[in-house]
Design an enzyme around this catalytic site. Structure first.
Site, PDB file in Angstrom:
ATOM      1  N   HIS A 370       0.789  -1.234   0.000  1.00 24.81           N
ATOM      2  CA  HIS A 370       0.000   0.000   0.000  1.00 24.81           C
ATOM      3  C   HIS A 370       0.816   1.276   0.000  1.00 24.81           C
ATOM      4  O   HIS A 370       0.253   2.368  -0.067  1.00 24.81           O
ATOM      5  CB  HIS A 370      -0.932   0.045   1.217  1.00 24.81           C
ATOM      6  CG  HIS A 370      -2.164  -0.780   1.055  1.00 24.81           C
ATOM      7  ND1 HIS A 370      -3.302  -0.305   0.462  1.00 24.81           N
ATOM      8  CD2 HIS A 370      -2.423  -2.060   1.386  1.00 24.81           C
ATOM      9  CE1 HIS A 370      -4.229  -1.253   0.453  1.00 24.81           C
ATOM     10  NE2 HIS A 370      -3.708  -2.337   1.003  1.00 24.81           N
ATOM     11  N   LYS A 561      -9.843  13.675   3.601  1.00 21.60           N
ATOM     12  CA  LYS A 561      -8.979  12.501   3.656  1.00 21.60           C
ATOM     13  C   LYS A 561      -8.101  12.672   4.891  1.00 21.60           C
ATOM     14  O   LYS A 561      -8.132  13.736   5.522  1.00 21.60           O
ATOM     15  CB  LYS A 561      -8.104  12.413   2.404  1.00 21.60           C
ATOM     16  CG  LYS A 561      -7.454  13.743   1.985  1.00 21.60           C
ATOM     17  CD  LYS A 561      -6.702  13.656   0.657  1.00 21.60           C
ATOM     18  CE  LYS A 561      -7.552  13.660  -0.561  1.00 21.60           C
ATOM     19  NZ  LYS A 561      -7.443  12.438  -1.331  1.00 21.60           N
ATOM     20  N   ARG A 562      -7.330  11.663   5.250  1.00 22.34           N
ATOM     21  CA  ARG A 562      -6.392  11.853   6.363  1.00 22.34           C
ATOM     22  C   ARG A 562      -5.521  13.080   6.088  1.00 22.34           C
ATOM     23  O   ARG A 562      -5.206  13.396   4.940  1.00 22.34           O
ATOM     24  CB  ARG A 562      -5.509  10.608   6.528  1.00 22.34           C
ATOM     25  CG  ARG A 562      -6.226   9.432   7.169  1.00 22.34           C
ATOM     26  CD  ARG A 562      -6.784   9.775   8.545  1.00 22.34           C
ATOM     27  NE  ARG A 562      -5.721   9.882   9.528  1.00 22.34           N
ATOM     28  CZ  ARG A 562      -5.474   8.966  10.464  1.00 22.34           C
ATOM     29  NH1 ARG A 562      -6.227   7.894  10.571  1.00 22.34           N
ATOM     30  NH2 ARG A 562      -4.492   9.133  11.320  1.00 22.34           N
ATOM     31  N   LYS A 567      -0.397  14.493   1.106  1.00 25.76           N
ATOM     32  CA  LYS A 567      -1.707  14.730   0.490  1.00 25.76           C
ATOM     33  C   LYS A 567      -1.929  16.210   0.198  1.00 25.76           C
ATOM     34  O   LYS A 567      -2.844  16.583  -0.522  1.00 25.76           O
ATOM     35  CB  LYS A 567      -2.824  14.177   1.390  1.00 25.76           C
ATOM     36  CG  LYS A 567      -2.842  12.628   1.452  1.00 25.76           C
ATOM     37  CD  LYS A 567      -3.925  12.122   2.391  1.00 25.76           C
ATOM     38  CE  LYS A 567      -3.989  10.615   2.544  1.00 25.76           C
ATOM     39  NZ  LYS A 567      -4.654   9.917   1.424  1.00 25.76           N
ATOM     40  N   THR A 669      -8.853   6.210  -3.009  1.00 25.08           N
ATOM     41  CA  THR A 669     -10.183   5.723  -3.372  1.00 25.08           C
ATOM     42  C   THR A 669     -11.193   6.857  -3.235  1.00 25.08           C
ATOM     43  O   THR A 669     -12.249   6.822  -3.873  1.00 25.08           O
ATOM     44  CB  THR A 669     -10.632   4.546  -2.477  1.00 25.08           C
ATOM     45  OG1 THR A 669     -10.429   4.904  -1.108  1.00 25.08           O
ATOM     46  CG2 THR A 669      -9.853   3.290  -2.799  1.00 25.08           C
ATOM     47  N   LYS A 673     -14.762   7.917  -5.484  1.00 21.73           N
ATOM     48  CA  LYS A 673     -16.097   8.196  -4.934  1.00 21.73           C
ATOM     49  C   LYS A 673     -16.643   9.505  -5.491  1.00 21.73           C
ATOM     50  O   LYS A 673     -17.811   9.592  -5.881  1.00 21.73           O
ATOM     51  CB  LYS A 673     -16.028   8.302  -3.398  1.00 21.73           C
ATOM     52  CG  LYS A 673     -15.552   7.040  -2.693  1.00 21.73           C
ATOM     53  CD  LYS A 673     -15.260   7.332  -1.210  1.00 21.73           C
ATOM     54  CE  LYS A 673     -14.481   6.195  -0.569  1.00 21.73           C
ATOM     55  NZ  LYS A 673     -13.890   6.598   0.742  1.00 21.73           N
TER      56      LYS A 673
HETATM   57  C1  LIG Z   1     -12.590   6.705   1.115  1.00 26.44           C
HETATM   58  C2  LIG Z   1     -12.188   7.085   2.479  1.00 26.44           C
HETATM   59  C3  LIG Z   1     -10.834   7.325   2.770  1.00 26.44           C
HETATM   60  C4  LIG Z   1      -9.759   7.285   1.715  1.00 26.44           C
HETATM   61  O1  LIG Z   1      -9.681   8.559   1.087  1.00 26.44           O
HETATM   62  P1  LIG Z   1      -8.439   8.989   0.179  1.00 26.44           P
HETATM   63  O2  LIG Z   1      -8.877  10.301  -0.393  1.00 26.44           O
HETATM   64  O3  LIG Z   1      -8.294   7.933  -0.870  1.00 26.44           O
HETATM   65  O4  LIG Z   1      -7.264   9.105   1.064  1.00 26.44           O
HETATM   66  C5  LIG Z   1     -10.494   7.672   4.055  1.00 26.44           C
HETATM   67  N1  LIG Z   1     -11.420   7.778   5.021  1.00 26.44           N
HETATM   68  C6  LIG Z   1     -12.729   7.571   4.781  1.00 26.44           C
HETATM   69  C7  LIG Z   1     -13.699   7.723   5.892  1.00 26.44           C
HETATM   70  C8  LIG Z   1     -13.157   7.207   3.505  1.00 26.44           C
HETATM   71  O5  LIG Z   1     -14.459   6.994   3.287  1.00 26.44           O
END
Ligand SMILES: *Cc1c(COP(=O)(O)O)cnc(C)c1O
Length: 839
Positions: A370, A561-562, A567, A669, A673
């Site tokens: 990952h 996101k985190r 990022k 991911t 979305k």
């Molecule tokens: C999809 C998701 C992530 C991953 O988000 P990235 O933008 O790919 O880092 C992290 N936390 C939650 C709650 C998510 O639904």
């Protein structure tokens, strides 16, 4: 129990009805007899529990049928081992997948209960940090949907990821108590318990004439007890099991100590065991490096493997068929100790020879990498592993000896390559490299996007790839469209159904039928109206939770996101400040009204990430209170990002920020979305963004900035951030206002260190990418100013995200080679469902 009885002759439970009236009476029955509450005094939580129990009954029949089917067909089983499952709420998912949404809603409303209200009370199960854990949860649902017999294995943490609260703009971490009201989804399985050992010593038996045998005598032991949660696939096709382990003491109470008056000491064992599975480690990209973490990893690995081997022996005579009937997928290196534990179980417990056991082990395991960040690669000090898992350390040495011998003798590898493939890192304190262990013990190793897979071959695993060139392959991450379209966006789902029919519900690739509607003005208007209503919903959420008012007609620009330097929330914030300056300097221009949303948690020990949260809040306070930009720019940091919040924010986004430093986001991911829900992406050529561009077409995504190659070169050759900053007046002005305390008048030097990092090294290329990013944002403004063009592009995003393979390959993608055949594909036969395939 049914020794002399034929199961077929026994009475069977009455079939569960889907009639709303009958379900309403069942809900009342559960409330009365299971929860013990009179209808008159039942609290909303009681209604929730009663409803879940009624829904659960409808899943159980399918669950048992799925298990029987796997046995009867001798199906291959997939075991997904993951230290994290970020599952979120389950009820709406389950009701929708079994197709009873209207019926349950009607049943509840006949009782005066609103489904949406009680659904909102369900705790958000956050047994994970971010993308890696959410991927595991999406895979569980997808495997049930495509009818793969699969088990998820993980830990039943009592406290999942912390709840994030804001105190004067700083992140404060509070414990999460998702089990406070009990968990009606889970089944405690006392019969599925295993002993897990730690420490102690290894005894050798025989060895002169008899083959040598080893017996591990652990000094400490705990019990792993299973809790099962059903995972139901779309249309209830199959119900799989998520099995989470909880640690229990062997002796719950030391009676001798208790009787001697030592009431606290009497509970020592109990507390010690239970502390093992009490909390999830809250860091998402850096290994915790603490002994308790290694204990958690071994605990759940050992319990899962014992369970897998026991199940196999119930059906087959021995383990020779294991690789054919069992596939164990390691979600990152957290369960990598499983490789050594499998060898121990096969050799020491079941009496196999080392070489035979090794063949079985390798044939059974696959590993998903990952991250390439060097600091994120897990390794454990040799002395710690030796003390905690002495037998496993011996096995690691034995595997290493065989591998290095092969590399030197057969492959003629040189010292430097030998050093890099070794399981033991000899530079400094000797450590066991878990990535190398996972690689060497697996027959298939996958990256999570095309770009990440190529970088894996060139960087961390370059020499192991040279040794085993057929092992690395690509499986780009994916998301389940059930949760991330049908449930989180019912408005868009209805519009899609009335426009292109229901086919896409069962086969997401059918969404491509939407493509031609991008040019249909009447459809675009409806699409825009759905988006507007989703934005109103988010605006109401923000008003309610934070007392901030935002205008749903402004562009909703979202980065959730985190919080991590790679990022680059900081890049977004610096651009926000630059935009603020521009609007004030040129009030006469036609600025596009924007609301910039941020949400995300920082690892509690990650200083800069926490500072970035504070910066977002400080900037928000100043900008939101400045009448000069009123109506044109707002900044909102929404606290406590989790799956449930994502389900509200994703459908409401106009613009999706996917702006990581190229080469650093393995896949992402969140990016998928948003695009699926009709947002335009602004992003770098990183992770799965590359494949998304190929899917949606380069006119329908805004790509900017350095490529992964350019970042690598700039780092190797050194770039000059100071010169870059001096060359950009917008950037230098924004940076100096942050650094000098314009946004932090109470502590003027609060952000000086953060900004110094950009001046001095700019490791994450914030300065280097700034002009390209700001330019791309103005390009976004221009598109927004032409709604026909905006919605044509966003419709195409929804239409094209699920397509199987786009035509044409992108220029910067390596040629497709070493593709695994179906046999080595991660989940066996079926590759359909929601996956981005390499471009
Ligand atoms: C999809 C998701 C992530 C991953 O988000 P990235 O933008 O790919 O880092 C992290 N936390 C939650 C709650 C998510 O639904």
């Amino acid at each position: 129990m049914i020794n002399n009885l034929n199961a077929a002759d026994l009475p069977r439970p009455a079939p569960r009805s889907s009639n709303p009236e009958i379900m309403a009476s069942e809900i009342i029955e559960r409330l009365t007899y299971r929860i013990g509450k009179d209808v008159k005094v039942a609290k909303p939580h009681d209604w929730l529990t009663a409803t879940i129990l009624v829904v659960r009954d409808r899943i159980i029949d399918k669950w048992m049928e799925s298990t029987r089917k796997a046995y009867a067909n001798n199906s291959k089983r997939v075991y997904y081992l993951s230290l994290e499952f970020l599952i979120g709420r389950l009820m709406r998912d389950a009701i929708s997948n079994i197709g009873l949404m209207h019926e349950i809603r009607d049943a509840l409303s006949s009782l005066g209960v609103d489904l949406d209200v009680i659904a909102g009370l369900e705790p958000d199960a956050a047994l994970g940090n971010g993308g890696l854990g959410r991927l595991a949860a999406c895979f569980m649902e997808s495997m049930a949907t495509v009818d793969i017999p699969a088990y998820g294995y993980g830990i039943r943490y009592v406290h999942g990821l912390f709840r994030q609260q804001m105190a004067d703009g700083w992140q404060v971490e509070l414990p999460e108590t998702w089990l406070a009201h009990g968990n009606p989804w889970e089944f405690e399985r006392r019969e599925s318990s295993y002993e897990i050992g730690f420490g102690g010593s290894v005894e050798t038996i025989g060895g002169y004439e008899d083959p040598q045998r080893f017996v591990w005598k652990p000094a400490e032991r705990v019990i792993a007890m299973a809790y099962d949660t059903p995972v139901v696939g779309w249309r209830g096709t199959r119900v799989n099991t998520l099995r989470l382990w909880s640690a229990q003491p062997i002796d719950p109470i030391l009676l001798a100590a208790f009787n001697a008056g030592d009431h606290i000491g009497a509970l020592r064992e109990s507390n010690k065991a239970e502390s093992l599975t009490r909390v999830l480690y809250p860091a998402d990209a850096t290994p915790a490096g603490q002994e308790l973490r290694l204990r958690q990893e071994f605990f759940f690995s050992s319990a899962s493997l014992q369970d897998i081997l026991r199940r196999h022996l119930q059906q087959y005579p021995d383990f020779t068929s294991l690789p054919e009937k069992v596939s164990i997928q390691l979600n990152d290196t957290h369960p990598a100790i499983s490789i050594a534990e499998m060898m121990r179980l096969l050799c020491d417990v079941h009496g196999l020879e080392f070489d035979e056991a090794w063949k079985i082990t390798q044939g059974t395991f696959s590993y998903t990498n990952h991250t390439l960040l060097p600091e994120a690669l897990e390794s454990w000090p040799v002395p710690l592993l030796e003390r905690l898992l002495p037998r496993h350390m011996q096995i690691v040495y034995a595997i290493n000896a065989n591998t290095l011998l092969f590399a030197r003798k057969e492959k003629k590898m040189a010292d430097q390559q030998i050093r890099s493939i070794s399981l033991i890192d000899e530079g400094g304190e000797r450590r066991v490299r878990m990535g190398n262990l996972a690689f060497i013990g697996s027959h298939s190793i996958n990256g999570v996007s095309a770009l990440h897979t190529e970088l894996m071959k060139e960087t961390v695993f370059a020499d192991l790839h040279g040794l085993y060139p057929d092992r690395i392959n690509n499986k780009t991450n994916g998301i389940t469209p059930r949760r991330w379209l049908m449930q989180c966006n019912p408005g868009l789902t209805s519009l899609l159904r009335e426009t292109i029919g229901d086919d896409f519900l069962d086969d997401a690739e059918k969404l491509t039928a939407l493509d031609r509607f991008a040019d249909d003005a009447a459809f675009r208007e409806k699409f825009a109206e759905v988006k507007r209503l989703n934005k109103v919903r988010l605006a109401n959420t923000v008003a309610q939770r934070m007392g901030i008012r935002v205008d749903p007609s402004a562009m909703f620009d979202i980065q959730i996101k985190r919080i991590h330097e790679y990022k680059r929330q900081l890049l977004n914030l610096v651009e926000t400040v630059a935009l603020y300056d521009q609007i004030r300097s040129h009030p006469e221009l036609d600025w596009v009204p924007r609301v910039k949303f941020f949400a995300g948690k920082a690892a509690p020990s990650y200083h800069n990430a926490k500072l970035i949260i504070k910066l977002a809040n400080d900037i928000a306070r100043v900008i939101n209170n400045d009448p000069a930009v009123r109506g044109l720019l707002k900044v909102v940091f929404v606290p406590n990002y989790n799956v449930s919040l994502a389900e509200i924010m994703v459908p409401a986004a106009d613009l999706s920020e996917q702006i990581s430093t190229a080469g650093m986001e393995a896949s992402g991911t969140g990016n998928m979305k948003f695009a699926l829900n009709g947002a335009l992406t602004i992003g770098t050529l990183d992770g799965a963004n590359v494949e998304m561009r190929d899917h949606v077409g380069e006119d329908n995504i805004v790509i900017f900035g350095m490529t992964a190659d350019e970042v690598a070169r700039a780092r190797a050759e050194g770039h000059n951030p100071r010169a870059i900053i001096e060359g950009s007046s917008e950037l230098s002005q924004a940076l100096s206002s942050i650094a000098s305390g314009v946004f932090s008048p109470d502590d003027r030097s609060r952000f000086a260190g953060l900004i110094d990092g950009i001046y001095n090294s700019d490791w994450f290329m914030v300065a280097a990418d700034f002009d390209a990013y700001a330019g791309a944002q103005r390009e976004v403004d221009a598109i927004w100013s032409n709604p026909d063009s905006w919605y044509a592009k966003t419709v195409r995003n929804t239409a094209r995200m699920a397509g199987s393979r786009p035509t044409g390959r992108s220029a910067n993608m390596p040629p497709r080679s070493g593709e695994p055949d179906e046999k080595t594909a991660q989940f066996g036969r079926r590759k359909k469902d929601w996956r981005h395939h390499e471009g």
